[in-house]
Structure formats: C-alpha cells, structure tokens
Scaffold this motif. Structure first.
Motif, PDB file in Angstrom:
ATOM      1  N   GLU A 133       0.781  -1.229   0.000  1.00  0.00           N
ATOM      2  CA  GLU A 133       0.000   0.000   0.000  1.00  0.00           C
ATOM      3  C   GLU A 133       0.818   1.286   0.000  1.00  0.00           C
ATOM      4  N   TYR A 134       2.120   1.188  -0.147  1.00  0.00           N
ATOM      5  CA  TYR A 134       2.952   2.393  -0.125  1.00  0.00           C
ATOM      6  C   TYR A 134       3.328   2.821  -1.552  1.00  0.00           C
ATOM      7  N   GLY A 135       2.317   2.916  -2.391  1.00  0.00           N
ATOM      8  CA  GLY A 135       2.490   3.376  -3.767  1.00  0.00           C
ATOM      9  C   GLY A 135       2.224   2.314  -4.802  1.00  0.00           C
ATOM     10  N   ALA A 136       2.680   1.081  -4.564  1.00  0.00           N
ATOM     11  CA  ALA A 136       2.524   0.028  -5.577  1.00  0.00           C
ATOM     12  C   ALA A 136       1.069  -0.303  -5.856  1.00  0.00           C
ATOM     13  N   SER A 137       0.184  -0.060  -4.888  1.00  0.00           N
ATOM     14  CA  SER A 137      -1.221  -0.389  -5.110  1.00  0.00           C
ATOM     15  C   SER A 137      -1.854   0.488  -6.184  1.00  0.00           C
ATOM     16  N   ALA A 138      -1.229   1.603  -6.543  1.00  0.00           N
ATOM     17  CA  ALA A 138      -1.735   2.398  -7.665  1.00  0.00           C
ATOM     18  C   ALA A 138      -1.598   1.625  -8.981  1.00  0.00           C
ATOM     19  N   ALA A 139      -0.499   0.890  -9.114  1.00  0.00           N
ATOM     20  CA  ALA A 139      -0.343   0.028 -10.287  1.00  0.00           C
ATOM     21  C   ALA A 139      -1.369  -1.089 -10.267  1.00  0.00           C
ATOM     22  N   VAL A 140      -1.601  -1.652  -9.079  1.00  0.00           N
ATOM     23  CA  VAL A 140      -2.587  -2.722  -8.941  1.00  0.00           C
ATOM     24  C   VAL A 140      -3.971  -2.229  -9.350  1.00  0.00           C
ATOM     25  N   ALA A 141      -4.351  -1.034  -8.890  1.00  0.00           N
ATOM     26  CA  ALA A 141      -5.650  -0.471  -9.242  1.00  0.00           C
ATOM     27  C   ALA A 141      -5.772  -0.297 -10.752  1.00  0.00           C
ATOM     28  N   THR A 142      -4.679   0.115 -11.378  1.00  0.00           N
ATOM     29  CA  THR A 142      -4.681   0.301 -12.833  1.00  0.00           C
ATOM     30  C   THR A 142      -4.832  -1.029 -13.553  1.00  0.00           C
ATOM     31  N   TRP A 143      -4.083  -2.032 -13.110  1.00  0.00           N
ATOM     32  CA  TRP A 143      -4.226  -3.359 -13.712  1.00  0.00           C
ATOM     33  C   TRP A 143      -5.642  -3.903 -13.536  1.00  0.00           C
ATOM     34  N   ALA A 144      -6.153  -3.811 -12.319  1.00  0.00           N
ATOM     35  CA  ALA A 144      -7.478  -4.367 -12.043  1.00  0.00           C
ATOM     36  C   ALA A 144      -8.545  -3.699 -12.899  1.00  0.00           C
ATOM     37  N   ARG A 145      -8.454  -2.403 -13.063  1.00  0.00           N
ATOM     38  CA  ARG A 145      -9.430  -1.685 -13.882  1.00  0.00           C
ATOM     39  C   ARG A 145      -9.334  -2.109 -15.347  1.00  0.00           C
ATOM     40  N   ARG A 146      -8.148  -2.522 -15.748  1.00  0.00           N
ATOM     41  CA  ARG A 146      -7.922  -2.993 -17.117  1.00  0.00           C
ATOM     42  C   ARG A 146      -8.418  -4.421 -17.315  1.00  0.00           C
ATOM     43  N   GLY A 147      -8.744  -5.110 -16.235  1.00  0.00           N
ATOM     44  CA  GLY A 147      -9.210  -6.482 -16.328  1.00  0.00           C
ATOM     45  C   GLY A 147      -8.173  -7.528 -15.992  1.00  0.00           C
ATOM     46  N   VAL A 148      -6.996  -7.091 -15.530  1.00  0.00           N
ATOM     47  CA  VAL A 148      -5.961  -8.028 -15.102  1.00  0.00           C
ATOM     48  C   VAL A 148      -6.369  -8.627 -13.754  1.00  0.00           C
ATOM     49  N   ASN A 149      -6.215  -9.928 -13.610  1.00  0.00           N
ATOM     50  CA  ASN A 149      -6.504 -10.600 -12.343  1.00  0.00           C
ATOM     51  C   ASN A 149      -5.269 -10.506 -11.446  1.00  0.00           C
ATOM     52  N   VAL A 150      -5.367  -9.732 -10.381  1.00  0.00           N
ATOM     53  CA  VAL A 150      -4.244  -9.528  -9.460  1.00  0.00           C
ATOM     54  C   VAL A 150      -4.511 -10.310  -8.179  1.00  0.00           C
ATOM     55  N   THR A 151      -3.542 -11.123  -7.790  1.00  0.00           N
ATOM     56  CA  THR A 151      -3.614 -11.895  -6.554  1.00  0.00           C
ATOM     57  C   THR A 151      -2.585 -11.365  -5.572  1.00  0.00           C
ATOM     58  N   TYR A 152      -3.001 -11.191  -4.328  1.00  0.00           N
ATOM     59  CA  TYR A 152      -2.071 -10.828  -3.257  1.00  0.00           C
ATOM     60  C   TYR A 152      -1.743 -12.084  -2.456  1.00  0.00           C
TER      61      TYR A 152
END
Length: 257
Positions: free
Chosen positions: A32-51
């Motif tokens: 959550e210290y910045g990298a989650s902005a990339a995650v939000a972008t991927w998820a909105r694009r339809g990429v399946n992101v797993t933590y």
C-alpha cells in the motif's frame, strides 16, 4: 522536454498482454505504499491480481498477536477491495521471524503455479531501504520470492507440487521489485489510481493509529507517485526494478534462464 531529460526517462512497463499478476509481500500494508496504484490500474484494465501475504502481521502492533492477526487480515481485505483485488491469500508464517527457507519457497512456488502469472511483484528487499535499515521480514520475503519464481519453473525442484498436487511448472516472464531506488521501468497511473492507492493505505486504520507520527496517506502517497511520474515523463507513475526472465521455459526450468 530537453534531450537530457528524455535520456533519463524510464521506459514503460511492457504489460499490455498481461492477464494475471501475483504480488508477494511479507505483511498486510506492504503493497500500500504506492505500488497499489499500479494494482488499481491493472485491475481496472481487467488483469486478475492476486495478493500473497506471507504473514498476518501479528507482531506489528502493541497488542496481543492473537488479536492483531485477524484485525490486520480484515484491514488488508478492505485494502484489496479499494484497488479491485479479489484474490487474497494469507499464509501463517511467523511475523517478525520470517526466514527464506525451503518451506517458504515451496509455499510461494505453489501459489505461482496456481495463479500462473505473467509477472510477480515483490517489495524492495535490499539491506538498506526506505531511508534506513530494511525490516528483516522484507528482506526474507523478497529473497524467497526471487528463488520461488525460479523454483516454480523447474521440473526437478519441489516435485511434490506436480506429483501430489497436480501443479505443473510455470514460467513467469517478469519479476518486478517495487520501491527499489534503481528503477528500470515505470507504469503511468491516473488520478483515480492515485486516489485508490491512498484509500488502500487508509484501510489499515488500526495499524496506522498504532504508529506514532506516521503521516496521513493523503500527505505522502501522491508525492511518491508524482516523483515516479517525473522519472517517467508523466504526472504520476509507479516505478519498478524489472527483471525480464524471458518468454520460454527451459526443460530444466529456472536454472536455465
């Protein structure tokens, strides 16, 4: 923009064809210290992101661990929802005592084979990081992740994953290290992704309240992402040190990369 500035501009992350990304970190809040902005972008694009969290972060607050573990897991679930992550896996390795053992590598390799990502993201695991000495779990998590990505692509390492669990080897093309000072690639993010990143860290309300003097997420997350944007020639960006592991898996696996 001057030629000298152009020469310093980081290239964009070649993520256009990615459909699955796995993020492996030690604790709740580490993404959550910045990298989650990339995650939000991927998820909105339809990429399946797993933590994949290797611990529950139960040693990170001034409360009994049996209380903290479920609390932090719940906060991480809300943080995932803030950036569109639907798949959250939390392991039970001991917080504060994480070691890059074979057992840890197997656990990570198992999830790599389950998720079958094109890219695996982890956090900076250098000895010195974030303005001081890096936390021990961060170092262990990153080292184990690097090894596990290669283990997952080796037929002869952790054979039980294939023989007993039906998980054949998987080749991950990209390994990305977030928060590394020597970034090689940038991912541009928009204002909505910046806001989602701020919101994801705000979800760790109890944890942040237990840290005296911790700045509010809205005060520094946009600043981090704006600094990344300067390196990429855009408004805001997440920076990664990227390792291209190649597009084809060898017969033996990662030791041939």
């Amino acid at each position: 923009m001057s030629d000298s500035t152009d020469a310093k501009t980081l290239p964009a992350l070649p993520d256009e064809s990615w459909t699955r990304v796995l993020c492996v970190v030690a604790h709740p809040d580490d993404m959550e210290y910045g990298a989650s902005a990339a995650v939000a972008t991927w998820a909105r694009r339809g990429v399946n992101v797993t933590y994949l969290l290797l611990t529950r972060g139960e040693a990170g607050m001034q409360r009994p661990p049996e209380e903290v573990g479920p609390l932090r897991a719940a906060e991480q679930q809300r943080a995932c929802e803030a950036v569109g992550v639907k798949d959250l896996i939390i392991l039970d390795h001991p917080d504060g005592m994480l070691m890059p053992t074979l057992d840890l590598r197997r656990d990570i390799a198992r999830v790599v084979r389950q998720v079958r990502p094109q890219a695996v993201v982890t956090a900076n695991f250098d000895f010195e990081a974030y303005g001081g000495l890096n936390q021990a779990d961060h170092r262990a998590a990153g080292l184990a992740t690097v090894d596990a990505v290669r283990d997952a692509d080796n037929t002869w390492v952790f054979r039980d994953l294939a023989d007993d669990e039906g998980l054949p080897k998987w080749h991950t093309q990209w390994l990305l290290v977030a928060g590394h000072p020597d970034a090689t690639h940038a991912m541009a993010v928009d204002a909505a992704a910046v806001g989602a990143a701020v919101g994801s860290l705000e979800c760790h309300q109890a944890y942040l309240a237990d840290l005296p003097g911790h700045p509010k997420p809205a005060e520094f997350i946009p600043v981090i992402l704006a600094e990344g944007g300067k390196a990429a020639g855009v408004g805001h960006a997440v920076l990664f040190k990227g390792y291209d592991l190649g597009g084809i898996s060898g017969a033996g696996g990662a030791d041939e990369v």
